[in-house]
Design a protein around this motif. Structure first.
Motif, short mmCIF file in Angstrom:
data_model
loop_
_atom_site.label_atom_id
_atom_site.label_comp_id
_atom_site.label_asym_id
_atom_site.label_seq_id
_atom_site.Cartn_x
_atom_site.Cartn_y
_atom_site.Cartn_z
N ALA A 244 -4.26 5.19 -3.59
CA ALA A 244 -5.27 6.26 -3.50
C ALA A 244 -6.65 5.75 -3.88
O ALA A 244 -7.65 6.07 -3.23
CB ALA A 244 -4.86 7.44 -4.40
N TYR B 20 4.64 5.49 1.17
CA TYR B 20 4.80 6.92 0.91
C TYR B 20 5.91 7.53 1.76
O TYR B 20 6.65 8.40 1.30
CB TYR B 20 3.50 7.67 1.17
CG TYR B 20 2.47 7.51 0.09
CD1 TYR B 20 2.65 8.07 -1.16
CD2 TYR B 20 1.29 6.82 0.32
CE1 TYR B 20 1.70 7.93 -2.16
CE2 TYR B 20 0.32 6.67 -0.67
CZ TYR B 20 0.54 7.23 -1.90
OH TYR B 20 -0.41 7.09 -2.88
N PHE C 128 -1.17 10.98 -2.16
CA PHE C 128 -1.06 10.89 -0.70
C PHE C 128 -2.05 11.83 -0.02
O PHE C 128 -2.67 11.48 0.99
CB PHE C 128 0.37 11.20 -0.27
CG PHE C 128 0.60 11.03 1.21
CD1 PHE C 128 0.33 9.82 1.84
CD2 PHE C 128 1.09 12.07 1.98
CE1 PHE C 128 0.54 9.65 3.20
CE2 PHE C 128 1.31 11.91 3.34
CZ PHE C 128 1.03 10.70 3.95
N VAL D 108 0.17 2.28 3.35
CA VAL D 108 0.32 3.64 2.83
C VAL D 108 1.48 4.37 3.52
O VAL D 108 2.32 4.98 2.87
CB VAL D 108 -0.99 4.44 3.03
CG1 VAL D 108 -0.76 5.93 2.85
CG2 VAL D 108 -2.04 3.96 2.04
N VAL E 217 -5.35 10.27 -0.19
CA VAL E 217 -5.45 9.21 0.82
C VAL E 217 -5.75 9.82 2.19
O VAL E 217 -6.65 9.35 2.91
CB VAL E 217 -4.14 8.39 0.87
CG1 VAL E 217 -4.15 7.44 2.07
CG2 VAL E 217 -3.96 7.59 -0.41
N ALA F 191 3.08 11.23 -6.34
CA ALA F 191 3.13 10.74 -4.95
C ALA F 191 2.41 11.68 -3.98
O ALA F 191 1.55 11.24 -3.22
CB ALA F 191 4.58 10.53 -4.52
N THR G 220 8.95 9.10 -0.30
CA THR G 220 8.97 10.57 -0.32
C THR G 220 10.28 11.12 0.23
O THR G 220 10.87 12.04 -0.35
CB THR G 220 7.79 11.14 0.50
OG1 THR G 220 6.57 10.63 -0.05
CG2 THR G 220 7.76 12.65 0.44
N SER H 261 1.32 4.07 -6.26
CA SER H 261 0.89 5.31 -5.61
C SER H 261 -0.58 5.60 -5.92
O SER H 261 -1.38 5.90 -5.01
CB SER H 261 1.77 6.47 -6.09
OG SER H 261 1.40 7.67 -5.47
N SER I 29 -8.05 3.68 -1.10
CA SER I 29 -8.55 4.50 0.01
C SER I 29 -9.90 5.12 -0.35
O SER I 29 -10.79 5.24 0.50
CB SER I 29 -7.54 5.60 0.36
OG SER I 29 -7.47 6.56 -0.67
#
Length: 314
Positions: A122, A258, A217, A254, A220, A213, A262, A118, A125
């Motif tokens: 990030a 995610y 996210f 991604v 990102v 997470a 999630t 996770s 990105s």
């Protein structure tokens, strides 16, 4: 297939080992599943090992982007090794028993590596954001020391968090059953076996998921929203296409990771069903790691060129 099931009365924990049911309900497909999981595991190992090799050998790939990609590939190897060999062992031996300690260790490593993935996504990105939005400052911002620090933070952050969460989950008394209707020791099916009210444990899971997470996210999404704005401002179509192709692979990974993770961890316990949980888990534990080497190599001209060069040298 029958499995020994332990039930207990009141709130006294009598469970000393679990039974991972896995795919035991598909008794006629055990040989097929064994072949499929073996092939997938080999694809993941070979594909990610190749990426690690070429990023270390080829001087063209001595860039921050590929440093993080090598970290990501090594992570994927570790990530699937936590679950797939156990799945294969259960299928081959038909012995699905697992001790509480082994179950806790598997869960802990799985959660730690999932947290690393996770944060690493990030970081990757952020790397693309700096490269596209601030190209002149890129060599200065993403210097070797900074890259090493970011990678180290990604690897180490999840250790105290997930060790603590695993200890909390396994502090429960397990008296409902000892059968885990899943193919590895994951939080949702383990919580279902807990005695009494597990709402506090569920709440802690939500809090941890938001930390490891949801926050990455959001980072990102923030990075890519700025990247897209910058790409759209590029004067030439060729420039826009090149910039977007660099990021689209990462964005696809991604969304796959995610999205499935999630949905699995943020749903209330009452809405979990074994079939849905297994399907979603297959995505973020096996399917995504299998496609990652292909996504990153087939959509990256530099990686393809490095692969060709390595093959021709051999």
């Amino acid at each position: 297939m029958n499995h020994e099931e332990i039930k207990a009365e009141d709130n006294v924990s009598t469970v000393i080992q679990f039974v991972l049911l896995g795919f035991s309900d598909l008794s006629t497909l055990q040989g097929f599943l064994s072949g499929v999981f073996s092939i997938i595991y080999m694809i993941i190992l070979i594909g990610n090992c190749l990426i690690i090799m070429i990023t270390k050998i080829d001087p063209v790939l001595k860039k921050p982007m590929y440093f993080f990609l090598a970290n990501f590939s090594f992570l994927e190897i570790c990530y699937v090794t936590v679950t797939v060999p156990r799945i294969l062992f259960n299928i081959w031996t038909q012995d699905r028993h697992i001790s509480i300690l082994a179950c806790a260790v598997q869960m802990c490593f799985f959660l730690m590596l999932g947290t690393t993935e996770s944060f690493l996504l990030a970081v990757m990105s952020y790397d693309r954001y700096v490269a596209i939005c601030n190209p002149l400052h890129y060599p200065l911002v993403m210097n070797p020391t900074k890259c090493t620090q970011l990678a180290a933070v990604s690897w180490l952050t999840g250790i105290p968090i997930q060790v603590g969460q695993t200890c909390q989950i396994f502090s429960l008394h397990f008296c409902n059953s000892n059968q885990i209707n899943h193919f590895f020791c994951d939080i949702p099916p383990i919580l279902k076996l807990g005695c009494g009210d597990t709402s506090v444990h569920e709440l802690s899971v939500y809090v941890v998921v938001m930390m490891v997470a949801a926050v990455p996210f959001i980072l990102v999404l923030t990075s890519y929203s700025r990247i897209i704005v910058t790409i759209l401002r590029l004067p030439t179509t060729k420039g826009r296409t090149k910039a977007f192709s660099t990021c689209s692979s990462h964005l696809l990974v991604v969304v796959l990771f995610y999205g499935s993770a999630t949905v699995t961890y943020l749903r209330p316990k009452s809405t979990h069903s074994p079939g849905t949980d297994k399907l979603l888990s297959l995505f973020y534990t096996i399917v995504t790691p299998m496609f990652n080497p292909m996504i990153y190599s087939l959509r990256n001209k530099e990686v393809i060129a490095a692969l060709r060069k390595m093959i021709l040298l051999k």
